[in-house]
Design a protein around this motif. Structure first.
Motif, PDB file in Angstrom:
ATOM      1  N   ASP A  53      -5.455   4.164   0.993  1.00  0.00           N
ATOM      2  CA  ASP A  53      -5.605   3.227   2.100  1.00  0.00           C
ATOM      3  C   ASP A  53      -6.759   2.257   1.833  1.00  0.00           C
ATOM      4  OD1 ASP A  53      -3.508   4.463   3.370  1.00  0.00           O
ATOM      5  OD2 ASP A  53      -4.735   5.509   4.862  1.00  0.00           O
ATOM      6  N   ALA A  54      -7.835   2.775   1.241  1.00  0.00           N
ATOM      7  CA  ALA A  54      -8.968   1.902   0.907  1.00  0.00           C
ATOM      8  C   ALA A  54      -8.564   0.880  -0.143  1.00  0.00           C
ATOM      9  CB  ALA A  54     -10.148   2.737   0.423  1.00  0.00           C
ATOM     10  N   PHE A  55      -7.816   1.317  -1.142  1.00  0.00           N
ATOM     11  CA  PHE A  55      -7.390   0.397  -2.194  1.00  0.00           C
ATOM     12  C   PHE A  55      -6.440  -0.661  -1.657  1.00  0.00           C
ATOM     13  CE2 PHE A  55      -4.187  -0.766  -5.406  1.00  0.00           C
ATOM     14  CZ  PHE A  55      -5.012  -1.470  -6.280  1.00  0.00           C
ATOM     15  N   HIS A  56      -5.416  -0.229  -0.949  1.00  0.00           N
ATOM     16  CA  HIS A  56      -4.416  -1.188  -0.457  1.00  0.00           C
ATOM     17  C   HIS A  56      -4.942  -2.064   0.671  1.00  0.00           C
ATOM     18  CE1 HIS A  56      -1.315   1.726  -2.241  1.00  0.00           C
ATOM     19  NE2 HIS A  56      -1.287   0.630  -2.958  1.00  0.00           N
ATOM     20  N   GLY A  57      -6.026  -1.622   1.318  1.00  0.00           N
ATOM     21  CA  GLY A  57      -6.580  -2.405   2.415  1.00  0.00           C
ATOM     22  C   GLY A  57      -7.565  -3.462   1.974  1.00  0.00           C
ATOM     23  N   SER A  58      -7.902  -3.502   0.694  1.00  0.00           N
ATOM     24  CA  SER A  58      -8.859  -4.502   0.215  1.00  0.00           C
ATOM     25  C   SER A  58      -8.144  -5.797  -0.134  1.00  0.00           C
ATOM     26  CB  SER A  58      -9.596  -3.976  -1.020  1.00  0.00           C
ATOM     27  OG  SER A  58      -8.685  -3.777  -2.092  1.00  0.00           O
ATOM     28  N   PRO A  59      -8.829  -6.939  -0.001  1.00  0.00           N
ATOM     29  CA  PRO A  59      -8.197  -8.230  -0.292  1.00  0.00           C
ATOM     30  C   PRO A  59      -7.632  -8.285  -1.705  1.00  0.00           C
ATOM     31  CG  PRO A  59     -10.304  -8.544   0.804  1.00  0.00           C
ATOM     32  CD  PRO A  59     -10.216  -7.088   0.469  1.00  0.00           C
ATOM     33  N   GLY A  60      -6.382  -8.696  -1.818  1.00  0.00           N
ATOM     34  CA  GLY A  60      -5.758  -8.874  -3.120  1.00  0.00           C
ATOM     35  C   GLY A  60      -5.244  -7.601  -3.754  1.00  0.00           C
ATOM     36  N   SER A  61      -5.411  -6.448  -3.061  1.00  0.00           N
ATOM     37  CA  SER A  61      -5.010  -5.176  -3.666  1.00  0.00           C
ATOM     38  C   SER A  61      -3.744  -4.586  -3.069  1.00  0.00           C
ATOM     39  CB  SER A  61      -6.152  -4.151  -3.535  1.00  0.00           C
ATOM     40  OG  SER A  61      -7.271  -4.590  -4.267  1.00  0.00           O
ATOM     41  N   ALA A  62      -3.307  -5.091  -1.922  1.00  0.00           N
ATOM     42  CA  ALA A  62      -2.128  -4.536  -1.264  1.00  0.00           C
ATOM     43  C   ALA A  62      -0.878  -5.061  -1.962  1.00  0.00           C
ATOM     44  CB  ALA A  62      -2.119  -4.906   0.214  1.00  0.00           C
ATOM     45  N   ARG A  63      -0.479  -4.360  -3.017  1.00  0.00           N
ATOM     46  CA  ARG A  63       0.648  -4.828  -3.808  1.00  0.00           C
ATOM     47  C   ARG A  63       1.448  -3.647  -4.329  1.00  0.00           C
ATOM     48  NH1 ARG A  63      -3.895  -5.123  -7.092  1.00  0.00           N
ATOM     49  NH2 ARG A  63      -3.769  -3.981  -9.064  1.00  0.00           N
ATOM     50  N   ASP A  64       2.691  -3.915  -4.675  1.00  0.00           N
ATOM     51  CA  ASP A  64       3.497  -2.890  -5.313  1.00  0.00           C
ATOM     52  C   ASP A  64       3.001  -2.689  -6.749  1.00  0.00           C
ATOM     53  OD1 ASP A  64       5.008  -2.627  -3.057  1.00  0.00           O
ATOM     54  OD2 ASP A  64       6.596  -3.979  -3.717  1.00  0.00           O
ATOM     55  N   GLY A  65       3.436  -1.603  -7.342  1.00  0.00           N
ATOM     56  CA  GLY A  65       3.079  -1.355  -8.732  1.00  0.00           C
ATOM     57  C   GLY A  65       1.762  -0.646  -8.910  1.00  0.00           C
ATOM     58  N   THR A  66       1.266   0.035  -7.881  1.00  0.00           N
ATOM     59  CA  THR A  66      -0.016   0.733  -7.975  1.00  0.00           C
ATOM     60  C   THR A  66       0.063   1.867  -8.991  1.00  0.00           C
ATOM     61  OG1 THR A  66      -0.503   0.231  -5.663  1.00  0.00           O
ATOM     62  CG2 THR A  66      -1.753   2.017  -6.673  1.00  0.00           C
TER      63      THR A  66
END
Length: 229
Positions: A53-66
């Motif tokens: 949630d911390a990673f996907h909630g940061s600007p520019g990080s909410a993306r597929d392919g994690t």
């Protein structure tokens, strides 16, 4: 309470035992030391949720392919939670004990048995330091370390190096821009705080409430991020 041994294995590191209690709960022990069970999985799940949630909630990080690497398979509940995120494209799980990997592949933990068929998962039977070293630089988005219950509760004394600046720098090098390292600890760890700050330039320490049966407690998550100020 009677305990049934489901499986036992020996390795150069000692004895690993998977047992079943009378109530059906599965329990993992290493050299007689309790590691985890299937009755209380909130901490393993919380590690995954808070980090992702911390990673996907940061600007520019909410993306597929994690792309995720998990240090420690255990009974598989951190992995299970990670696989619940549709954004996750691949997960490498580092587990030093071959028997633990084999028990996962045999589906001995019913709650997470289906995860062994998820083609996003790569199981690496190796030390976490070896698994991290084998990754190409700047290719991981999230790196979760749950090989112990933190630096104060080591499963093996050799794991102490996992929480030092040398290994944390290796982790940093494997993370892509915006990537996040998360380290789980059952208690406050001031030396870990300083080590993460030294390597990443800053550190976030978050107290995470966890319910373990009737017990309300707090665990601690330490995160460092590439590009953090």
């Amino acid at each position: 309470m009677a305990v049934e041994r489901v499986a036992t294995a020996h390795s150069p590191r000692g004895e690993t035992v998977l047992s079943r209690r009378e109530d059906g709960t599965l329990e993992l022990r290493v050299n007689g030391v309790f590691v985890m069970d299937t009755a209380h999985t909130a901490s393993e799940r919380a590690l995954a949720r808070n980090a992702l949630d911390a990673f996907h909630g940061s600007p520019g990080s909410a993306r597929d392919g994690t792309r995720v690497l998990i240090g420690g398979l255990g009974l598989g509940f951190t992995l299970h939670e990670v696989l619940g995120y549709s954004e996750v494209a691949s997960v490498v799980v580092s587990e030093i004990e071959p028997a633990v990997v084999e028990w996962f592949l045999q589906g001995l933990v019913p709650e997470i048995a289906a995860d062994r068929h998820d083609d996003r998962v790569t199981l690496d039977t190796a030390e976490i330091t070896e698994s991290v070293s084998a990754q190409r630089d700047s290719t991981l988005d999230v790196l979760l370390l749950d090989v112990d219950n933190g630096p104060g509760y080591l499963v093996r004394s050799e794991n102490a190096s996992v929480y030092g600046t040398g290994f944390l720098r290796q982790c940093r090098d494997k993370l892509a821009p915006g990537g996040l390292l998360a380290v789980w600890s059952a208690s406050p760890a001031p030396e870990l705080t300083e080590a993460v700050r030294e390597v990443f330039g800053s550190v976030e320490q978050r107290a995470v409430p966890v319910t373990l049966g009737s017990l309300e407690t707090e665990y601690h998550l330490y995160t460092g991020r590439i590009g953090a100020n």
